[in-house]
Design an enzyme around this catalytic site. Structure first.
Site, PDB file in Angstrom:
ATOM      1  N   CYS A   2      -8.982 101.139-109.705  1.00 32.14           N
ATOM      2  CA  CYS A   2      -9.212 101.674-111.046  1.00 32.14           C
ATOM      3  C   CYS A   2     -10.441 102.583-110.996  1.00 32.14           C
ATOM      4  O   CYS A   2     -11.343 102.399-110.177  1.00 32.14           O
ATOM      5  CB  CYS A   2      -9.453 100.623-112.110  1.00 32.14           C
ATOM      6  SG  CYS A   2      -8.131  99.416-112.244  1.00 32.14           S
ATOM      7  N   ARG A  27      -7.920 106.441-107.272  1.00 28.86           N
ATOM      8  CA  ARG A  27      -8.261 105.017-107.293  1.00 28.86           C
ATOM      9  C   ARG A  27      -7.181 104.167-107.944  1.00 28.86           C
ATOM     10  O   ARG A  27      -7.258 102.931-107.930  1.00 28.86           O
ATOM     11  CB  ARG A  27      -9.561 104.804-108.058  1.00 28.86           C
ATOM     12  CG  ARG A  27     -10.723 105.579-107.497  1.00 28.86           C
ATOM     13  CD  ARG A  27     -11.939 105.370-108.346  1.00 28.86           C
ATOM     14  NE  ARG A  27     -12.430 104.022-108.221  1.00 28.86           N
ATOM     15  CZ  ARG A  27     -13.317 103.620-107.324  1.00 28.86           C
ATOM     16  NH1 ARG A  27     -13.825 104.489-106.497  1.00 28.86           N
ATOM     17  NH2 ARG A  27     -13.708 102.382-107.266  1.00 28.86           N
ATOM     18  N   TRP A  73      -5.116 100.707-111.671  1.00 31.72           N
ATOM     19  CA  TRP A  73      -4.241 100.154-110.638  1.00 31.72           C
ATOM     20  C   TRP A  73      -4.064  98.692-111.035  1.00 31.72           C
ATOM     21  O   TRP A  73      -4.993  97.895-110.953  1.00 31.72           O
ATOM     22  CB  TRP A  73      -4.870 100.267-109.258  1.00 31.72           C
ATOM     23  CG  TRP A  73      -3.939  99.894-108.146  1.00 31.72           C
ATOM     24  CD1 TRP A  73      -3.025 100.696-107.544  1.00 31.72           C
ATOM     25  CD2 TRP A  73      -3.852  98.620-107.496  1.00 31.72           C
ATOM     26  NE1 TRP A  73      -2.369 100.005-106.562  1.00 31.72           N
ATOM     27  CE2 TRP A  73      -2.851  98.721-106.512  1.00 31.72           C
ATOM     28  CE3 TRP A  73      -4.504  97.405-107.658  1.00 31.72           C
ATOM     29  CZ2 TRP A  73      -2.487  97.668-105.680  1.00 31.72           C
ATOM     30  CZ3 TRP A  73      -4.145  96.344-106.835  1.00 31.72           C
ATOM     31  CH2 TRP A  73      -3.148  96.484-105.867  1.00 31.72           C
ATOM     32  N   ASN A  99     -13.289  98.155-114.028  1.00 30.65           N
ATOM     33  CA  ASN A  99     -12.735  98.227-112.682  1.00 30.65           C
ATOM     34  C   ASN A  99     -13.168  96.962-111.955  1.00 30.65           C
ATOM     35  O   ASN A  99     -14.362  96.709-111.846  1.00 30.65           O
ATOM     36  CB  ASN A  99     -13.289  99.468-111.964  1.00 30.65           C
ATOM     37  CG  ASN A  99     -13.028  99.433-110.472  1.00 30.65           C
ATOM     38  OD1 ASN A  99     -12.037  98.852-110.012  1.00 30.65           O
ATOM     39  ND2 ASN A  99     -13.916 100.038-109.694  1.00 30.65           N
ATOM     40  N   GLY A 100     -12.206  96.178-111.488  1.00 32.03           N
ATOM     41  CA  GLY A 100     -12.544  94.949-110.765  1.00 32.03           C
ATOM     42  C   GLY A 100     -11.607  93.822-111.166  1.00 32.03           C
ATOM     43  O   GLY A 100     -10.551  94.060-111.767  1.00 32.03           O
ATOM     44  N   GLU A 473      -0.363 103.355 -86.426  1.00 33.97           N
ATOM     45  CA  GLU A 473      -0.882 104.244 -87.475  1.00 33.97           C
ATOM     46  C   GLU A 473       0.216 105.226 -87.924  1.00 33.97           C
ATOM     47  O   GLU A 473       0.375 105.486 -89.118  1.00 33.97           O
ATOM     48  CB  GLU A 473      -2.123 104.996 -86.960  1.00 33.97           C
ATOM     49  CG  GLU A 473      -2.620 106.132 -87.840  1.00 33.97           C
ATOM     50  CD  GLU A 473      -2.947 105.738 -89.279  1.00 33.97           C
ATOM     51  OE1 GLU A 473      -2.999 104.533 -89.596  1.00 33.97           O
ATOM     52  OE2 GLU A 473      -3.107 106.648 -90.105  1.00 33.97           O
ATOM     53  N   LYS A 477       1.726 105.684 -91.713  1.00 33.45           N
ATOM     54  CA  LYS A 477       1.774 106.982 -92.395  1.00 33.45           C
ATOM     55  C   LYS A 477       3.164 107.236 -92.953  1.00 33.45           C
ATOM     56  O   LYS A 477       3.324 107.655 -94.078  1.00 33.45           O
ATOM     57  CB  LYS A 477       1.430 108.091 -91.414  1.00 33.45           C
ATOM     58  CG  LYS A 477       0.227 108.913 -91.402  1.00 33.45           C
ATOM     59  CD  LYS A 477      -0.932 108.812 -92.275  1.00 33.45           C
ATOM     60  CE  LYS A 477      -1.285 107.569 -92.960  1.00 33.45           C
ATOM     61  NZ  LYS A 477      -2.527 106.935 -92.700  1.00 33.45           N
ATOM     62  N   GLU A 480       4.143 104.560 -95.857  1.00 33.07           N
ATOM     63  CA  GLU A 480       3.427 104.560 -97.136  1.00 33.07           C
ATOM     64  C   GLU A 480       3.739 105.768 -97.998  1.00 33.07           C
ATOM     65  O   GLU A 480       3.656 105.688 -99.217  1.00 33.07           O
ATOM     66  CB  GLU A 480       1.916 104.382 -96.956  1.00 33.07           C
ATOM     67  CG  GLU A 480       1.172 105.560 -96.413  1.00 33.07           C
ATOM     68  CD  GLU A 480      -0.341 105.307 -96.293  1.00 33.07           C
ATOM     69  OE1 GLU A 480      -0.911 104.647 -97.157  1.00 33.07           O
ATOM     70  OE2 GLU A 480      -0.930 105.778 -95.307  1.00 33.07           O
ATOM     71  N   HIS A 496      12.209  92.059 -76.499  1.00 33.76           N
ATOM     72  CA  HIS A 496      12.003  90.623 -76.733  1.00 33.76           C
ATOM     73  C   HIS A 496      12.422  90.207 -78.137  1.00 33.76           C
ATOM     74  O   HIS A 496      12.042  89.142 -78.600  1.00 33.76           O
ATOM     75  CB  HIS A 496      10.541  90.251 -76.463  1.00 33.76           C
ATOM     76  CG  HIS A 496      10.151  90.468 -75.034  1.00 33.76           C
ATOM     77  ND1 HIS A 496      10.605  89.649 -74.014  1.00 33.76           N
ATOM     78  CD2 HIS A 496       9.418  91.439 -74.440  1.00 33.76           C
ATOM     79  CE1 HIS A 496      10.136  90.097 -72.856  1.00 33.76           C
ATOM     80  NE2 HIS A 496       9.413  91.190 -73.092  1.00 33.76           N
ATOM     81  N   LYS A 591      -6.232 104.745-103.450  1.00 30.29           N
ATOM     82  CA  LYS A 591      -6.999 105.196-102.292  1.00 30.29           C
ATOM     83  C   LYS A 591      -8.068 104.176-101.894  1.00 30.29           C
ATOM     84  O   LYS A 591      -8.206 103.839-100.731  1.00 30.29           O
ATOM     85  CB  LYS A 591      -7.653 106.539-102.641  1.00 30.29           C
ATOM     86  CG  LYS A 591      -8.502 107.120-101.543  1.00 30.29           C
ATOM     87  CD  LYS A 591      -7.645 107.726-100.477  1.00 30.29           C
ATOM     88  CE  LYS A 591      -8.439 108.331 -99.350  1.00 30.29           C
ATOM     89  NZ  LYS A 591      -7.617 108.415 -98.122  1.00 30.29           N
TER      90      LYS A 591
END
Ligand code: M6R
Length: 596
Positions: A2, A27, A73, A99-100, A473, A477, A480, A496, A591
């Protein structure tokens, strides 16, 4: 997560808050809202969706010189209009953005707010109702807010309006970031400098459990106990051009293409007057005096940490272990005798990392933050900071921070002990040139993404040795931003179990940059091909074959992740683009992950 922003001054607040929120949208972007106070009282405008949507619902009644805004968010309660911030107390006197996460919100509701009718499912509403409750009990507003701060457990950055004090923004902080922007004839609060940088570049950083009151020409900072705090302001050197997209269609594309320049900038920042690599001597001595480096990180930064471990062990012969921050906190490994903790975080605000930092600091261990954001929480709280100098990274999918992290770690490793005798600046310069030529020839990825990825349900990246770490990585990418389920796999491990998932046409992308594993990975490619996989090979020139689709010019093998990740970043970008995904703001993500 947020983002919050508040302004009190002389200008009409609506556009200031909206453009501030647009800068904070990275955010979180589930819903957004603003509140202003004018002669008609408090006006709140909020809804599900992006800031662009909020713009449409704000009418002329929003004219005012004081206001607060929020981009969300969702944590508590689905993203809808009711759960959007700002929230108001039952009398509508207090209006608040947050925010939190308030961890004890159920307890507080049952202890103090049994008779209060709640409108939303959010933890935030508890805070605003509690302030009202304490004011109703006879406390003045300052005390009521500080009292509330002392009752709530968890993280918060709060900005609060009081209809009866319409010239003041109250704010408070614990664990979530909050800055005060210092203006002439106005003042601001915001989750980060980017939300305010178009109006001011001078800020106060707030510490945990501080309480703030700002008017257009006064800033007062207090401890939770009401004692006045004197702070030194600082000037942020953010170039406003850095936070614009410029000619690029997406931030992600801009940031991919900035990577060669970032590597060169890092060499410049980490060089002495003679152009030789240099790192703060206190950092080097703490690293040298430790017997093992524990790398703590999340997401892409964790993946950079996996490469970092290789650099530290292979170049510097320094033992290292990489641990996901959210795992470390509950499942700490048996530590060595003289551990040193290295936190890798682009934002420097990741709550999972911070939780570990707080814990290991209490245990008395030395800490380093490797971060892109000067003055970020991790940077302020760690013993030392190594900066990335990557410039603001806005796209949710991290690209240039990853290569910057690896670059700084490679320089650090050679300065600890250069067992391979590498001329690191020479090798990084070569890598930067190869990165640049990959960016200059990026057209090929559009067609490759179309042929291999668009329309696919799942995908695999396979590789061995350092290529394997790049594969994880690369997989992150792709998944997401394009929502194609992708796994990065150690090529030899596929047989395996996971090879059972290979079907006719399943895309398998192999990365091969190390001579020592070339033939083995190629055998694994044959195995998946024999089971119907459609294979795409990214290889280093010196070990490439004519049929490899993407050939990367040679760089020192130890630096291969800097170049082999670039085709993967482009493939993700173009797959997402052709699928019509929102590249810079993928669904469900934010982010900066500032909640644990
Ligand atoms: O700011 P940080 O580097 O601490 O963030 C860590 C992760 O949240 C971040 O890398 C995330 O995985 C990105 N979305 C990856 O692209």
């Amino acid at each position: 997560m947020c983002g919050i922003v508040g302004y009190v001054g002389y200008e009409d607040v609506k556009e200031i808050i909206l453009s501030g929120l647009e800068k904070l949208e990275y955010r979180g972007y589930d819903s957004a809202g603003i509140a202003v106070i004018n002669e008609d009282g408090v006006k709140v405008f909020k809804d599900k969706g992006r800031i662009a949507n909020l713009r449409k619902i704000i009418d002329n009644n929003a004219k005012s010189n004081i206001g607060i805004g929020h981009t969300r968010w969702a944590t508590h309660g689905v993203p809808n209009k009711i759960n959007s911030h700002p929230h108001q107390s039952c009398s509508k006197r207090f209006t608040l953005v947050h925010n939190g996460i308030i961890e004890n919100d159920e307890y507080l509701r049952s202890k103090y707010l049994k008779n209060v009718k709640f409108e939303s499912n959010t933890d935030t509403e508890t805070v605003v109702q509690l302030i009202q409750k304490f004011v109703d009990n006879g406390e003045n507003v300052d005390l009521a807010i500080r009292h509330t701060m002392s009752e709530i457990k968890g993280s918060y950055a709060l900005a609060i309006l009081d209809n009866e004090n319409p010239e003041i923004i109250y704010a408070a902080k614990n664990k979530s970031p909050l800055l005060v922007g210092i203006g002439k004839g106005f003042n601001m609060v915001g989750s980060d400098a980017m939300a305010m940088i178009s109006l001011t570049n001078e800020f106060y950083e707030l510490d945990d459990k501080e309480f703030i009151k700002i008017t257009k020409d006064k800033i007062e900072i207090y401890t939770i106990y009401g004692n006045k705090v004197d702070k030194k302001s600082y000037k942020a050197d953010i170039d406003t051009a850095d936070i614009e997209k410029g000619v690029y269609p997406h931030y992600m594309m801009k940031e991919i293409e900035e990577q060669p320049f970032v590597v060169r900038r890092i060499m410049n920042e980490y060089s002495d007057d003679n152009g030789k690599p240099i790192v703060d001597k206190d950092i080097l001595s703490d690293v040298k005096n430790s017997d093992k480096i524990y790398i703590i990180a999340c997401g892409t930064s964790y993946h950079a940490g996996l490469v970092g471990k290789q650099l530290l062990e292979k170049i510097a012969q320094k033992p290292a272990e990489v641990i996901i921050a959210s795992e470390f906190i509950y499942n700490m490994p048996l530590l060595s005798k003289k551990p040193l903790f290295l936190f890798i975080s682009q934002s420097g605000e990741t709550a999972d990392c911070r939780a570990v930092l707080v814990k290991v600091k209490k245990m008395g261990y030395k800490t380093i933050a490797l971060t892109n954001v000067k003055g970020s929480t991790l940077s302020r709280e760690a013993n030392h900071t190594l900066l990335l100098y990557a410039g603001p990274e806005i796209a949710v999918a991290s690209t240039k921070a990853y290569t910057a992290q690896i670059t700084v770690l490679s320089i650090l490793s050679t300065l600890i002990y250069n067992s391979l005798g590498i001329d690191i600046f020479r090798e990084l310069s070569i890598a930067a040139n190869v990165m640049e030529s990959l960016c200059d020839n990026a057209d090929i990825y559009k067609d490759l993404a179309k042929e291999f990825l668009v329309g696919q349900r799942s995908c695999f990246y396979i590789g061995r040795h350092m290529d394997y770490f790049v594969c994880v990585e690369a997989a992150l990418k792709l998944k997401e931003i394009s929502y194609i389920q992708t796994e990065g796999f150690a090529a030899g491990e596929l047989k395996h179990g996971t090879i059972a998932l290979i079907e006719e046409n399943t895309p398998v992308i192999a990365i091969i940059t190390h001579e020592s594993i070339n033939l083995n990975t190629r055998s694994n490619i044959k195995e998946v091909k024999a089971r119907g996989a459609k294979t795409l090979i990214i290889s280093m020139k010196k070990i490439s074959t004519d049929t490899d689709q993407i050939i990367v010019d040679n760089v020192h093998e130890i630096l291969s992740p800097l170049v082999s990740i670039i085709p993967a970043q482009y493939l993700s970008y173009y797959a997402a683009l052709q699928k019509g995904c929102d590249i810079d703001k993928p669904r469900n993500l934010a982010k900066s992950v500032t909640v644990e």
